[in-house]
Design a protein around this motif. Structure first.
Motif, mmCIF file in Angstrom:
data_model
loop_
_atom_site.group_PDB
_atom_site.id
_atom_site.type_symbol
_atom_site.label_atom_id
_atom_site.label_comp_id
_atom_site.label_asym_id
_atom_site.label_seq_id
_atom_site.Cartn_x
_atom_site.Cartn_y
_atom_site.Cartn_z
ATOM 1 N N ALA A 10 -19.576 8.268 -20.497
ATOM 2 C CA ALA A 10 -21.048 8.279 -20.537
ATOM 3 C C ALA A 10 -21.511 9.095 -21.740
ATOM 4 C CB ALA A 10 -21.613 8.875 -19.245
ATOM 5 N N PRO A 11 -22.616 8.694 -22.333
ATOM 6 C CA PRO A 11 -23.098 9.439 -23.498
ATOM 7 C C PRO A 11 -23.773 10.753 -23.103
ATOM 8 C CG PRO A 11 -24.627 7.673 -22.967
ATOM 9 C CD PRO A 11 -23.451 7.512 -22.034
ATOM 10 N N GLY A 45 -11.627 -2.994 -31.071
ATOM 11 C CA GLY A 45 -11.578 -4.399 -30.691
ATOM 12 C C GLY A 45 -12.784 -5.197 -31.120
ATOM 13 N N LEU A 46 -13.598 -4.663 -32.017
ATOM 14 C CA LEU A 46 -14.757 -5.413 -32.514
ATOM 15 C C LEU A 46 -14.291 -6.623 -33.316
ATOM 16 C CD1 LEU A 46 -17.366 -2.777 -33.775
ATOM 17 C CD2 LEU A 46 -17.739 -4.539 -32.046
ATOM 18 N N GLU A 47 -14.924 -7.748 -33.080
ATOM 19 C CA GLU A 47 -14.621 -8.951 -33.861
ATOM 20 C C GLU A 47 -15.560 -8.999 -35.065
ATOM 21 O OE1 GLU A 47 -14.764 -12.344 -31.333
ATOM 22 O OE2 GLU A 47 -13.154 -11.648 -30.020
ATOM 23 N N ILE A 48 -15.157 -8.277 -36.079
ATOM 24 C CA ILE A 48 -15.987 -8.181 -37.283
ATOM 25 C C ILE A 48 -15.808 -9.460 -38.098
ATOM 26 C CG2 ILE A 48 -16.459 -6.803 -39.349
ATOM 27 C CD1 ILE A 48 -15.207 -4.431 -37.946
ATOM 28 N N TRP A 83 -20.355 2.537 -25.738
ATOM 29 C CA TRP A 83 -20.841 2.623 -24.353
ATOM 30 C C TRP A 83 -21.002 1.259 -23.698
ATOM 31 C CZ3 TRP A 83 -19.446 7.140 -23.718
ATOM 32 C CH2 TRP A 83 -19.697 8.142 -24.673
ATOM 33 N N GLY A 84 -20.537 0.205 -24.379
ATOM 34 C CA GLY A 84 -20.523 -1.123 -23.772
ATOM 35 C C GLY A 84 -21.890 -1.685 -23.479
ATOM 36 N N VAL A 85 -22.849 -1.443 -24.350
ATOM 37 C CA VAL A 85 -24.209 -1.965 -24.158
ATOM 38 C C VAL A 85 -24.639 -2.719 -25.420
ATOM 39 C CG1 VAL A 85 -24.871 -0.135 -22.558
ATOM 40 C CG2 VAL A 85 -25.266 0.184 -25.004
ATOM 41 N N VAL A 98 -23.719 -0.128 -34.523
ATOM 42 C CA VAL A 98 -22.847 -1.070 -33.813
ATOM 43 C C VAL A 98 -21.745 -0.306 -33.088
ATOM 44 C CG1 VAL A 98 -21.076 -2.841 -34.162
ATOM 45 C CG2 VAL A 98 -23.322 -3.094 -35.237
ATOM 46 N N LEU A 99 -21.141 0.680 -33.764
ATOM 47 C CA LEU A 99 -20.085 1.473 -33.141
ATOM 48 C C LEU A 99 -20.608 2.241 -31.928
ATOM 49 C CD1 LEU A 99 -18.242 2.973 -36.262
ATOM 50 C CD2 LEU A 99 -17.468 1.104 -34.775
#
Length: 788
Positions: free
Chosen positions: A104-105, A199-202, A152-154, A146-147
């Motif tokens: 959590a942030p 795991g970002l699909e850049i 936090w998966g949002v 973006v990072l």
């Protein structure tokens, strides 16, 4: 050795102004020029039927002027100038996890801010959407946001749009012509690496990614041995390359690293440092959901504004506020506040302003910047920060003691690096190369205030983006400042023009125009007064100065051109008698008497061929430089009361001695070749035999003596206290600056055309502002990107 000098640096709106004045054929010297005055209308000064003109009202309404002043004053009084949000830094703060809950942030409000502030094109950051000038900053800010969202998966849709923006603007990553955030070549590739690890699909090809990663490798390989500070500064992009044990040495008392929220957040993410978290907590508490790109920066912001007000010629309207700012800065200096001491630009600016305003600031505090290596090992050095170099170079010129090797060293290496940046076209994008050229060519001790004000007004660029890790546009009342300065300049010119007409009428009334041998130059002499005693309220002082110059010029021409020995002796007797019989202004009368007696001694040497000793030469040479009547008249009219016992005190005599030494020696350095051909004496020529006839050795000794007297004069002028009031002391320093400017070039003379250009610039020609807009209208033009 006669040295009537008369002034007129020409104004060049592209590269500054230069020393000038060419004597007319047959005349081997030039005339004194600077604010001259007399306390009462007496002989040699003004007629009884004409009085000094009074200042006219402002070119703008008093209500408009007060409104501008109020807006500027509000900014000066602002305890904590507003700082704009930085999407880049806010993103890094948003990535800090909560205590005991890594999923959590710690600052969820910052995550919400990111979700709410994405632009239509998918980017985050400053500037105008679609503006290519800040595209690198947009790339950096967007990748950071973006990072943060991915952490936090949002915001999946926000992430997709952000990545598409990065892919569409990838060409800007390697575009050297764009404004580049500090550390971009390390940080952006580091964020790409971090994103891939998450795991970002850049949407980039392997070749694109390889090109980006090579940026960081190349940057790190090119780093000098002193790159540890810079590696710590870009900690968020350094990854495994950073030695965190070494980086922790850069943590400040407030818990931050370099006052950078992003760097501090990276430290908090790495080891959850309590002091770093305290700093970030304070940021969020002060600013809410977003944070600026640097904090705190209050001292720099205030000093920068004080410096701007002085450079624009309107600081007198805010003397109380400026005094309070400098008092606070001085207390911070004594406390060795990190906001000053650990920021190169702020420290140098604070030193210069405090010392020039009379604060006892030892140069030892700048020892940390004494060697060139200190710059290269710093973050500004790695970034080739021209602003920091300029401030260090300016600070080095405020030498007031004989042995200030620290300032001499700083001046030497900073000047050399600035020249290298000029030659290599590596000037920071926010700095005008012409400004660097101007500062290098015209040191502090050659600046004529009103010419400098005009140049600064016409070249003023309202508050640009300042490029740190992210571009930000700090609020300063820049538009109001330039509007008020332009209005003040126009208003004072109206007064100068009335004074010029008065001066021309006076010349005719007292029949000086009937002296065929005399050079009469009302505009030039008024220019010399107005260029330093520029406030409208000093009209009486400017007129008295100008009339004094006209009279001295006529007497000099009489001695050098047409006067017989009998006529010259009669003039000396007349002035001696007048000084005895006239009870008022004894100092001024004695200055006139001493001057003409010295001129008579020199005339005798010329007639008889006598070669004086160095001691004899200086005894006559100092008063014959003709500054005595000028200074004596000016000091009475600049404001404070100047009692007779004060002008007779040792301090006053010391001020005049060092000023006269500067004037005499500077003249001799420029005229020894001509005077040798004419069979005249000169300090350089008299000293050369002591060194086996070496002219170069004699010149070095004269230069050294000049520099020593200039330093001592500045020390006497800026020190706190003293019998002679500060405004009166400044008359001596202003005169010294004028002399240095006039004699700064090797030939020592300039053309009448250049001199007329400068005189017109101060007295007659209106300002030439961009677009010739109404000077009271606040500009809404886009601001320029700027590295600070």
């Amino acid at each position: 050795m006669t040295s009537l000098w008369f002034a007129s640096p020409p104004l060049s709106l592209s590269s500054g102004y230069q020393s000038l004045i060419a004597p007319r054929p047959g005349v081997q010297r030039v005339v004194p020029w600077r604010h001259q005055s007399f306390h009462k209308p007496e002989l040699f000064v003004q007629s009884r039927t004409q009085r000094p003109v009074q200042a006219t009202r402002s070119t703008s309404s008093s209500t408009e002027v007060r409104d501008l002043e109020d807006r500027i004053r509000e900014q000066l009084l602002n305890a904590e100038p507003p700082l704009p949000p930085s999407a880049y830094d806010t993103a890094w703060v948003a990535m800090v996890p909560a205590a005991g809950s890594p999923l959590a942030p710690r600052y969820p409000q910052s995550v919400d801010w990111i979700l709410q502030n994405q632009r239509g094109d998918g980017s985050w950051g400053p500037g105008i959407p679609g503006d290519p000038s800040l595209r690198k900053d947009a790339l950096s800010s967007t990748m950071a946001c973006v990072l943060a969202l991915r952490t936090w998966g949002v915001g999946d849709e926000h992430i997709s749009r952000g990545l598409r923006f990065i892919a569409h603007n990838l060409s800007f990553v390697t575009d050297d012509k764009r404004d580049t955030p500090a550390g971009f070549s390390v940080i952006f590739p580091g964020m790409i690496t971090r994103g891939l690890g998450m795991g970002l699909e850049i949407p980039l090809t392997p070749a694109d990614i390889d090109t980006i990663l090579r940026l960081r490798n190349t940057e790190i390989r090119c780093m000098a041995c002193g790159s540890k500070a810079f590696m710590a500064y870009v900690a968020e992009g350094s990854g495994d390359l950073l030695d965190w044990d070494q980086a922790m040495a850069h943590q400040r008392k407030n818990g931050s690293f370099f006052n950078s929220p992003a760097t501090t957040a990276a430290a908090a993410i790495h080891n959850y440092d309590g002091r770093a978290l305290d700093y970030l907590d304070t940021l969020i508490s002060n600013f809410g959901s977003s944070v600026p790109t640097v904090y705190p920066r209050n001292v720099y912001s205030r000093l920068r504004m004080v410096d701007t007000l002085e450079r624009m010629g309107i600081s007198r309207s805010f003397s109380s506020e400026i005094h309070n700012i400098l008092e606070m800065t001085y207390r911070s200096w004594l406390a060795k506040d990190e906001e000053i001491m650990q920021d190169m630009t702020t420290c140098a600016m604070a030193f210069r302003l405090l010392r020039l305003h009379g604060y006892d600031i030892p140069s030892g505090e700048l020892a940390q910047f004494s060697e060139e290596s200190s710059f290269h090992e710093s973050v500004p050095g790695h970034l080739n920060d021209t602003v920091a170099l300029l401030e260090l170079y300016k600070a080095s010129q405020v030498q007031i003691l004989e042995e200030e090797l620290i300032l001499e060293n700083i001046g030497s290496w900073s000047a050399e690096l600035l020249k290298q940046q000029l030659y290599a076209n590596k000037i920071s994008r926010c700095v005008d190369p012409a400004e660097v050229e101007h500062v290098l060519k015209f040191p502090l001790y050659t600046i004529l205030d009103r010419l400098e004000h005009r140049r600064n007004i016409e070249h003023f660029k309202p508050g640009g983006f300042q490029m740190l890790k992210s571009a930000h546009r700090p609020y300063h009342a820049d538009e109001e400042i330039v509007a008020l300065a332009a209005d003040g300049f126009h208003s004072s010119q109206a007064v100068y023009q009335q004074e010029l007409q008065h001066l021309k009428s006076w010349v005719k009334e007292v029949k000086l125009d009937e002296l065929e041998f005399a050079r009469l130059m009302p505009l030039h002499t008024l220019f010399s007064a107005a260029s330093t005693m520029f406030p409208s309220g000093l009209s009486e002082a400017r007129l008295a100065w100008s009339k004094m110059c006209v009279l001295i010029t006529a007497i000099d021409d009489l001695f050098d051109i047409v006067g017989s020995r009998e006529e010259l002796e009669n003039l000396v007797k007349l002035i001696d008698l007048y000084s005895i019989l006239t009870p008022h202004n004894k100092l001024n009368k004695s200055a006139w008497a001493e001057m003409v007696r010295a001129m008579m001694v020199e005339a005798d040497w010329r007639i008889t061929g006598h070669v004086p000793s160095m001691e004899e030469y200086m005894t006559a040479g100092l008063p014959s430089f003709k500054l005595g009547p000028v200074i004596a008249a000016s000091a009475y009219l600049v404001g404070p009361e100047l009692p007779e016992d004060v002008v007779r005190c040792p301090e006053y005599s010391e001020l005049f001695l060092h000023l006269s030494i500067c004037g005499r020696y500077l003249n001799d350095l420029r005229s020894y070749e001509r005077e040798k051909e004419e069979g005249k004496v000169n300090s350089v020529l008299l000293l050369a035999p002591r060194y086996g006839g070496s002219i170069e050795t004699a010149k070095r000794e004269v230069k050294s003596a000049t520099e020593a007297s200039r330093r001592e004069l500045l020390r006497l002028v800026v020190r706190d206290g003293g019998a002679v009031p500060r405004p009166c002391r400044e008359v001596f320093w202003n005169m010294c600056k004028a002399i240095h400017l006039f004699y700064m070039d090797e030939d020592g003379y300039v053309t009448p055309k250049e001199m007329m250009h400068a005189a017109n610039a101060v007295v007659l020609n209106p300002l030439r502002l961009p677009g010739e807009v109404d000077t009271l209208a606040v500009s809404n033009k886009p601001r320029h990107a700027c590295l600070s």
